[in-house]
Design a protein around this motif. Structure first.
Motif, mmCIF file in Angstrom:
data_model
loop_
_atom_site.group_PDB
_atom_site.id
_atom_site.type_symbol
_atom_site.label_atom_id
_atom_site.label_comp_id
_atom_site.label_asym_id
_atom_site.label_seq_id
_atom_site.Cartn_x
_atom_site.Cartn_y
_atom_site.Cartn_z
ATOM 1 N N VAL A 20 1.065 -0.655 -0.127
ATOM 2 C CA VAL A 20 0.033 -0.573 -0.159
ATOM 3 C C VAL A 20 0.830 0.882 0.013
ATOM 4 O O VAL A 20 0.266 2.015 -0.974
ATOM 5 N N ILE A 21 2.127 1.010 0.598
ATOM 6 C CA ILE A 21 3.002 2.303 1.039
ATOM 7 C C ILE A 21 3.063 2.729 -0.841
ATOM 8 O O ILE A 21 3.847 3.078 -1.755
ATOM 9 N N LEU A 22 3.582 1.353 -1.476
ATOM 10 C CA LEU A 22 4.356 1.507 -2.381
ATOM 11 C C LEU A 22 3.159 1.937 -3.654
ATOM 12 O O LEU A 22 3.457 2.479 -4.777
ATOM 13 N N THR A 23 1.749 1.569 -3.932
ATOM 14 C CA THR A 23 1.022 1.725 -4.688
ATOM 15 C C THR A 23 0.799 4.186 -4.568
ATOM 16 O O THR A 23 1.227 4.034 -5.037
ATOM 17 N N PHE A 24 0.552 4.406 -2.733
ATOM 18 C CA PHE A 24 0.298 4.902 -2.769
ATOM 19 C C PHE A 24 1.822 6.048 -3.459
ATOM 20 O O PHE A 24 1.598 7.653 -3.801
ATOM 21 N N SER A 25 3.041 5.647 -3.138
ATOM 22 C CA SER A 25 4.082 6.219 -3.998
ATOM 23 C C SER A 25 4.076 6.522 -4.967
ATOM 24 O O SER A 25 4.307 6.963 -5.632
ATOM 25 N N LEU A 26 3.135 5.628 -5.475
ATOM 26 C CA LEU A 26 3.349 5.558 -7.183
ATOM 27 C C LEU A 26 2.414 6.976 -7.946
ATOM 28 O O LEU A 26 2.255 6.701 -9.059
ATOM 29 N N THR A 27 1.579 6.907 -7.417
ATOM 30 C CA THR A 27 0.123 8.198 -7.455
ATOM 31 C C THR A 27 0.958 8.981 -7.075
ATOM 32 O O THR A 27 0.785 9.799 -7.878
ATOM 33 N N PHE B 225 7.064 18.416 -6.153
ATOM 34 C CA PHE B 225 6.223 16.804 -6.064
ATOM 35 C C PHE B 225 7.080 15.806 -5.700
ATOM 36 O O PHE B 225 6.817 14.869 -5.020
ATOM 37 N N LEU B 226 8.291 16.325 -6.145
ATOM 38 C CA LEU B 226 9.512 15.466 -5.922
ATOM 39 C C LEU B 226 10.330 15.497 -4.713
ATOM 40 O O LEU B 226 9.738 14.031 -3.637
ATOM 41 N N ALA B 227 9.612 17.032 -4.344
ATOM 42 C CA ALA B 227 10.234 16.739 -2.532
ATOM 43 C C ALA B 227 9.460 15.533 -1.526
ATOM 44 O O ALA B 227 9.975 15.369 -0.779
ATOM 45 N N PHE B 228 7.777 15.829 -1.937
ATOM 46 C CA PHE B 228 6.820 15.491 -1.304
ATOM 47 C C PHE B 228 6.730 13.634 -1.540
ATOM 48 O O PHE B 228 6.590 13.099 -0.344
ATOM 49 N N LEU B 229 7.517 13.411 -2.489
ATOM 50 C CA LEU B 229 7.463 12.093 -3.408
ATOM 51 C C LEU B 229 8.708 11.265 -2.295
ATOM 52 O O LEU B 229 8.577 10.371 -1.661
ATOM 53 N N LEU C 40 9.566 12.569 0.548
ATOM 54 C CA LEU C 40 8.814 12.780 1.750
ATOM 55 C C LEU C 40 8.044 11.070 1.778
ATOM 56 O O LEU C 40 8.646 10.277 3.028
ATOM 57 N N VAL C 41 7.255 11.147 1.515
ATOM 58 C CA VAL C 41 6.100 9.863 1.442
ATOM 59 C C VAL C 41 6.941 9.075 1.530
ATOM 60 O O VAL C 41 7.352 7.680 2.659
ATOM 61 N N VAL C 42 8.211 8.349 0.240
ATOM 62 C CA VAL C 42 8.460 7.073 0.065
ATOM 63 C C VAL C 42 9.549 6.700 1.402
ATOM 64 O O VAL C 42 9.783 5.687 1.835
ATOM 65 N N LEU C 43 10.754 7.842 1.845
ATOM 66 C CA LEU C 43 11.136 7.717 2.644
ATOM 67 C C LEU C 43 10.875 7.629 4.203
ATOM 68 O O LEU C 43 10.966 6.316 4.999
#
Lengths: 156, 175, 648
Positions: free
Chosen positions: C279-286, C313-317, C319-322
């Motif tokens: 689910v982390i992967l799915t949200f990260s992909l969105t 958006f890259l910064a937020f991505l 943040l989310v992923v890490l």
């Protein structure tokens, strides 16, 4: 009626030549299928992500004419494709070449599938081997007792 | 040690993120031309004024070949005066400017030329073959060809006075 | 004045969202209900404010307020009324407003529905929703303000991109965004589970409906996008593996994997780590998808713009992923699997394979999409990865998935005995093989097509077998046929909803196979009165007609289409000339049929209108794709029916 023709004239922002491609009767018979096949391999340079075969743009039209002409002049499909690569670089190929650096893009996904398959197999083997009732370990090391403590706290 | 392996999971995403950040530095639409340093493809077209234009006729001069279209706004509109001025300034010094109109209509092209008072030769590449020969993606694109007929520079986008002058000067001073 | 109110509303909403996130997390950690209540009020406040901003933006569009730059760029005096409303989300700034509005709505729904049911997880999930909301509001405040003014005010706007003047434009972004934002909720609860270390089934059970709904809307969005591409873009295709199409497809793939693997966790208490990771992967992909569309890093049909927005958006991505993966690693030991497998041949294995294939496909799509960037970074060369690559590498994976669709629902949990295998699969496998032979004898020579159709037959047979057996059991119990089937569907709605969804997928597979294998096309240049022929149809060019519309000039090509001397039908592909566009937009005309679509694209024409180039296509089985989408809808609706209390 005359107005319509007038308006038609004014509307022509992007018209083809007065005598469009049909006038170029090729020197030898060109198989349209071949033109189409070659066109599907080339990227339309003014579109986003469409092949020369699919694109309705004028540039793609002109490129198809060039393909047709070259085939009529006796070039092989490979030579026609090489001509475009010569002018535009490898970028114009929709399908990356299978040799060279781009071979990576063909190799890595199947490799990933194989690795994934290996992992899944390993997991299945490991899980089918674990006995149904986990025996209490003879010795409890700190890491294990820490884990047990955490797990017991975690589960609702 | 094994307890630390799990941190590999977040760490492994760093290369991907770095790669995406690299993407900001590159422009996906900026494709380098493979023709740089090679002989410029020859062409022969009929100018709007009726006489023939041929590239090989100008061997020995520095040739600036500019691909444009009347609908290419604002870039072609910005560079047309630059090219005309460059032509006026350098024509006596061994520089040739040729304009090639692509994917356009005859009357619109003529209007463009008249509007900007272009005096250098312009021709319409009706079939687009010359533009394909030069690997042109869109307009405007300008090719600077040296005195022995090799393409030395491709400029995508509106040509500026600076680019015109420095390139032409460099190519002229070469032996 | 009004634009300032709108922008102000967004700014206040940002503040509220930040407060809500802080209050919810502190309240959750310290166990202070008052703070959580305050966060709930903040959710209501944010929703109200974002709705207000949205309404004001729509108003600016309707009122032709060209002092607002976004309005001036995306509409002009000739834009029809309904496109002035839907055009609101036609470009970057407006799409962010739409996204934020949906997020705010979902946050409110989470507040209303979950606050009683998930005391421990709820505050943290709420906090995560607020963080995501705050991010989008931040972008709208700083980087891409929708209400930015334009000075001097132009007399007329630029106009909506003509390709967007279509019904697909109304529904496609909405469906897609509902899907994207919908996955925020399971993600939020997964993070909550990690933070509170309550990594059991609770977070999954709570968000099951959200997951299915989000998955459905994502599927719908993809299908509508395909439909829009098919009937608007003029190239006769529905999927081009364009980077932004891929960006929506990847979360769909991992989302589907997630949908299936949670079933294992429900039954066998396994794969906890994997489900959270998925689910982390799915949200990260969105998030990756929105980054791709808005950063211009990879050239694509959809790319809205370049600029600072991409950096946000890259910064937020990142943040989310890490952050989420660090949390995952932190809770690593709590997530270790407790269950075990009894046999390799079991439903668990089938599901594991299903996940493997789906994630592998997502990886392939990701790698192919990002590879041009990689090639440039490492080698300095520009390469392109287009449709042929994706088709070739993904098709085997998809075929494997089709096969698993037949195996999974019928094979036994834990251990599938030979008896179980024989009972469930002998007939379908036999049918599949027989079908393959029949197809081959019928003249189908494409190995892939034969394989795809045989597999479809196999899966359909398994479904029929299962439904048939269950119905027969009920009939023996004295029920009548209709009520037996009906009762079956309602009683086991999750299972049978899943079957119906699988049937929809099968239809799509057949449609894709047919259209790829058997569509034909031809390009011809015709003078008035001349006829070209394709696949038994005759197309006669009758001339051109020009007309003036409200915001464009239209040239219509008139063609009479007949088949074996039947009464000719009229088809009129167009070319529309919009003043704000540099090249004309081809409007296709098509005739849809169940088995065949006729498709005409007008190319160049001579000035006197005596000659025109036309591309003729006969596309086969494409309609099955849209029907499959409809069946998918029915199946999802069935699966979502609330579980009734079991009758005695």
């Amino acid at each position: 009626m005359r107005l319509a023709w007038l308006v038609l004239l004014l509307a022509s922002y992007m018209l083809g030549p007065a005598t469009p491609g049909l006038a170029q009767h090729p020197a030898r018979h060109v198989d349209e299928e071949q033109v189409h096949t070659i066109a599907t391999q080339l990227r339309c340079v003014v579109c986003q992500n469409l092949s020369v075969a699919d694109s309705p743009s004028e540039m793609a039209n002109q490129m198809r004419a060039v393909i047709r002409e070259r085939l009529a002049a006796g070039q092989t499909p490979g030579e026609v494709v090489e001509y475009f690569v010569d002018k535009y670089g490898e970028w114009i190929l929709l399908e990356p070449r299978r040799r060279g650096f781009t071979a990576l893009v063909w190799l890595i996904p199947p490799l990933a599938v194989l690795i994934g398959l290996g992992v899944v197999t390993l997991l299945i083997v490991r899980w089918t081997r674990r006995p149904p009732a986990a025996p209490t370990p003879a010795r409890l090391d700190p890491a294990m007792s820490e884990r047990i403590r955490r797990e017991m706290e975690a589960e609702p | 040690m094994r307890r630390l392996l799990r941190w590999l999971i977040p760490l492994s995403t760093l290369p991907v993120l770095v790669l995406l950040a690299y993407g900001f530095r590159s422009n996906p639409r900026d494709i380098p031309s493979p023709l740089i340093g090679r002989d410029a493809p020859s062409f022969t077209l009929t100018a709007f004024t009726g006489e023939p234009i041929s590239l090989t006729a100008h061997r020995g001069r520095v040739v600036v070949v500019n691909f444009w279209a009347s609908w290419c706004y604002p870039a072609c509109y910005e560079e047309a005066p630059v090219l005309e001025q460059g032509w006026q300034q350098w024509r006596e010094r061994g520089v040739m400017v040729i304009g090639l109109d692509i994917q356009d209509t005859d009357d619109k092209a003529r209007k463009f030329i008249a509007d900007f008072g272009l005096t250098f030769p312009n021709a319409r590449d009706v079939t687009g073959k010359v533009s394909i020969d030069y690997g042109v993606f869109g307009v405007p694109e300008t090719f600077f060809i040296d005195r022995v007929g090799r393409i030395r520079l491709r400029h995508v986008g509106a040509v500026t006075t600076d680019v015109f002058r420095t390139t032409v000067e460099r190519l002229l001073t070469e032996s | 004045m009004i634009p300032e109110i709108g922008q102000g509303a967004l700014l206040v909403a940002l503040g509220l969202a930040l407060w809500g996130g802080a209050a919810a997390s502190v309240g959750g950690r310290a166990g202070r209900p008052a703070l959580i209540e305050s966060a709930q009020h903040a959710a209501l406040g944010v929703f109200t404010l974002v709705t207000l901003a949205f309404a004001l933006l729509v108003y600016a569009f309707l009122a032709f307020d060209f002092s607002v730059r976004y309005v001036a760029l995306n509409t002009n005096l000739g834009t029809p009324f309904y496109y002035r409303i839907t055009g609101v989300w036609g470009a970057l700034e407006g799409s962010l407003v739409l996204w934020a509005w949906m997020l705010a709505l979902y946050t409110l729904i989470v507040v209303l529905r979950q606050r009683e049911r998930a005391r421990e997880l709820y505050p943290w999930a709420l906090a995560v929703m607020f963080v995501v909301l705050a991010f989008f509001l931040l972008v709208m405040t700083v980087a891409a303000p929708p209400f930015a003014r334009l000075s001097p005010v132009p007399a007329n706007g630029r106009g909506l991109n003509p390709l967007l003047e279509d019904t697909g434009m109304i529904t496609h972004p909405i469906a897609l965004y509902l899907g994207f934002t919908g996955f925020t909720v399971p993600f939020a609860f997964a993070i909550a589970a990690l933070v509170t270390s309550r990594v059991g089934d609770t977070w999954i059970t709570l968000t099951r409906r959200w997951t299915i709904t989000a998955w459905y809307f994502l599927s719908l969005g993809l299908l509508i996008g395909g439909w829009w591409s098919y009937h608007v873009l003029g190239w006769g295709g529905y999927w081009a593996w364009d980077p932004v199409e891929n960006a929506a497809f990847m979360p769909w793939l991992t989302g589907t994997a997630f949908l299936h693997s949670v079933m294992i966790q429900e039954r066998r208490r396994m794969l906890k780590l994997w489900n959270i990771a998925l689910v982390i992967l799915t949200f990260s992909l969105t998030m990756f998808g929105t980054f791709l569309t808005r950063s211009g890093v990879i050239a694509s049909v959809h790319a809205f713009t370049q600029g600072t927005v991409g950096v946000f958006f890259l910064a937020f991505l990142a943040l989310v992923v890490l952050a989420s993966l660090v949390l995952l690693a932190w809770r690593w030991y709590a997530l270790q699997a407790q269950g075990q497998l009894d046999s390799v041949v079991s439903r668990e294995s089938a599901f594991l394979l299903n996940n493997l294939l789906l994630v592998a496909a997502a990886f392939t799509v990701f790698f192919g999409t990002v590879f041009p960037l990689l090639a440039e970074a490492l080698r300095g060369v520009k390469v392109s990865v287009g449709a042929p690559f994706f088709n070739q590498v993904n098709v085997p994976l998809f075929l494997g998935l089709v096969f698993l669709m037949g195996v999974g629902p019928l094979i036994a949990w834990r251990r599938a005995s030979p008896e179980n295998l024989r009972r469930n699969f002998l007939v379908p496998v036999a049918l599949g093989i027989a079908g393959a032979a029949v197809f081959f004898l019928l003249g189908i020579r494409s190995a892939l097509a034969v394989l795809a159709l045989a597999l479809t037959l196999f899966v359909a047979a398994t479904i029929a077998l299962d439904v048939g057996r269950a119905t027969r059991a009920r009939l023996r119990g004295g029920e009548r046929l209709l009520s037996a089937v009906g009762g079956l569907l309602i009683r086991h709605n999750r299972r049978y909803g899943g079957f119906v969804v699988h049937l929809g997928i099968l239809l799509i597979v057949v449609g894709v196979t047919g259209s790829q294998a058997w569509s034909v096309q031809r390009e011809s240049t015709l003078t008035v009165g001349e006829t070209t022929e394709l696949a038994g149809y005759q197309f006669r060019f009758d001339g051109l007609q020009a007309s003036e519309e409200s915001n464009h000039f239209k040239v219509v090509g008139r063609f009479s289409v007949s088949r074996n001397g039947s009464r000719p039908a009229l088809m009129q592909p167009t070319k529309k000339f919009y003043p704000q566009e540099t090249s004309p937009i081809a409007g296709v005309d098509y005739t849809l049929g169940l088995w065949e679509d006729l498709y005409l694209v007008l190319g160049d024409f001579t000035r006197d209108g005596r000659q025109a180039t036309v591309k003729v296509q006969v596309n086969r089985l494409v309609t099955l794709i849209w029907i499959g989408g409809f069946v998918l809808t029915l199946g999802t609706a069935l699966a979502l029916v609330p579980e009734r209390r079991r009758a005695a």
